[in-house]
Design an enzyme around this catalytic site. Structure first.
Site, short mmCIF file in Angstrom:
data_model
loop_
_atom_site.label_atom_id
_atom_site.label_comp_id
_atom_site.label_asym_id
_atom_site.label_seq_id
_atom_site.Cartn_x
_atom_site.Cartn_y
_atom_site.Cartn_z
CB THR A 292 -0.92 0.02 1.24
OG1 THR A 292 -1.68 -1.18 1.28
CG2 THR A 292 -1.85 1.21 1.21
CE1 TYR B 278 -16.48 0.19 -4.43
CE2 TYR B 278 -16.84 -1.69 -5.87
CZ TYR B 278 -17.18 -0.42 -5.46
OH TYR B 278 -18.22 0.23 -6.08
CE1 TYR C 246 -1.93 -4.65 5.90
CE2 TYR C 246 -1.53 -4.25 3.57
CZ TYR C 246 -1.67 -3.77 4.86
OH TYR C 246 -1.55 -2.43 5.11
NE ARG D 299 -4.10 1.98 3.45
CZ ARG D 299 -3.97 3.10 2.75
NH1 ARG D 299 -4.67 3.26 1.65
NH2 ARG D 299 -3.14 4.05 3.14
CE LYS E 136 1.52 -4.21 6.81
NZ LYS E 136 1.82 -3.43 5.58
CB ILE F 149 5.21 -5.01 7.60
CG1 ILE F 149 5.70 -6.46 7.49
CG2 ILE F 149 5.45 -4.27 6.28
CD1 ILE F 149 4.95 -7.30 6.47
#
Length: 296
Positions: free
Chosen positions: A46, A109, A135, A140, A164, A206
């Site tokens: 990202t 989405y 992840y 997001r 993550k 991370i």
């Protein structure tokens, strides 16, 4: 996968004034993180603005980082999306020889159910020649990958080795650490919860801020892993303002302003993101002055 313990960083993709990828700046940032004691590098996540890069630009970023790294640090490649078939196809075509693992974000989405998330990653697992780091970043993606789904994937898919976790919810992190298979790794995906995650049994982070302050951030995580919480938290509190500032106007606008302060690259981002404001840049310069007064 001990090479993925400690501090990894989600590298930015620097741009020139003409909006092209600044490979010289990217190489400087890689060298800066190697010299700063970083444990591994994550490419095309990202923070790397991967969704605005063409396939040719992604290949250029990969080539630049691999060459600058020169085999010194383990590398993780971001390969994810909300079209499962497309992600599978990309994995089957990519040359992953230079990478230790892939990082794959939960679909955004579409807002899949937990079963949909499970089936998405099960398909990716079958297609991947490399270990997979899940992840989870609900802020997001619009959906939260629950601990039960993560544990199910870790149990059923042997090449899914880590997550993550960027929910920012320490109760969820604790539940996941308590339920996971013994050899499955929980990696913080959130700078604010990085140290608490490590102290709760996670293996590292991370980080975004870590690439701007690699010595300080990696030292904090090592102290946490080695059971020195008081010293680790002393560093955490010195870094806390920086964590707040770099996300104040969105990521990676803030961390790119840090690199501008360090004179490693400029602060340009690609639309629909916009560059950090003058006020935020001034706050970041003031924060960074305590660490690197020569550059401020």
């Amino acid at each position: 996968m001990k090479q993925l313990h400690g501090t990894g960083v989600a590298l930015v993709t620097p741009f020139r004034e003409d909006n092209s990828v600044d490979t010289d700046a990217l190489a400087r940032i890689v060298h800066y993180n190697i010299d700063g004691g970083m444990d591994y590098l994550v490419i095309l996540g990202t923070t790397g603005e991967s969704v605005t890069l063409s396939q040719q630009e992604k290949e250029l970023v990969i080539h630049t980082v691999v060459a600058a790294n020169g085999g010194k640090l383990p590398l993780v490649l971001g390969v994810g999306g909300n079209n499962t078939a497309l992600v599978v196809s990309e994995l089957q075509q990519l040359d992953l020889d230079d990478f230790d693992a892939i990082l794959s974000v939960s679909p955004s989405y579409n807002k899949p159910t937990q079963e949909g998330i499970y089936q998405h990653f099960k398909a990716i697992s079958a297609a991947s020649s490399k270990p997979i780091i899940l992840y989870n970043v609900p802020g997001r993606t619009g959906s939260n990958m629950l601990p039960q789904t993560v544990v199910r994937l870790a149990t059923d898919c042997k090449n899914i080795i880590a997550i993550k976790e960027a929910s920012g919810d320490m109760l969820q992190v604790a539940e996941l650490i308590g339920q996971k298979p013994e050899d499955f790794m929980v990696i913080s995906g959130d700078d604010f919860t990085a140290l608490p995650t490590v102290l709760a049994g996670g293996v590292g982070v991370i980080s975004v801020l870590g690439q701007g302050l690699p010595k300080e951030f990696s030292s904090m995580i090592r102290l946490g892993i080695n059971g020195n919480p008081s010293e680790a938290y002393a560093l955490h509190y010195t870094l806390l303002k920086g964590m707040e500032l770099i996300f104040k106007e969105g990521n990676p606008a803030g961390i790119k302003a840090v690199f501008e302060t360090l004179r490693l690259s400029n602060a340009l981002v690609r639309l629909p993101l916009v560059e950090a404001s003058k006020d935020l840049k001034e706050q970041i310069v003031a924060f960074m002055h305590a660490f690197y007064p020569v550059h401020a």
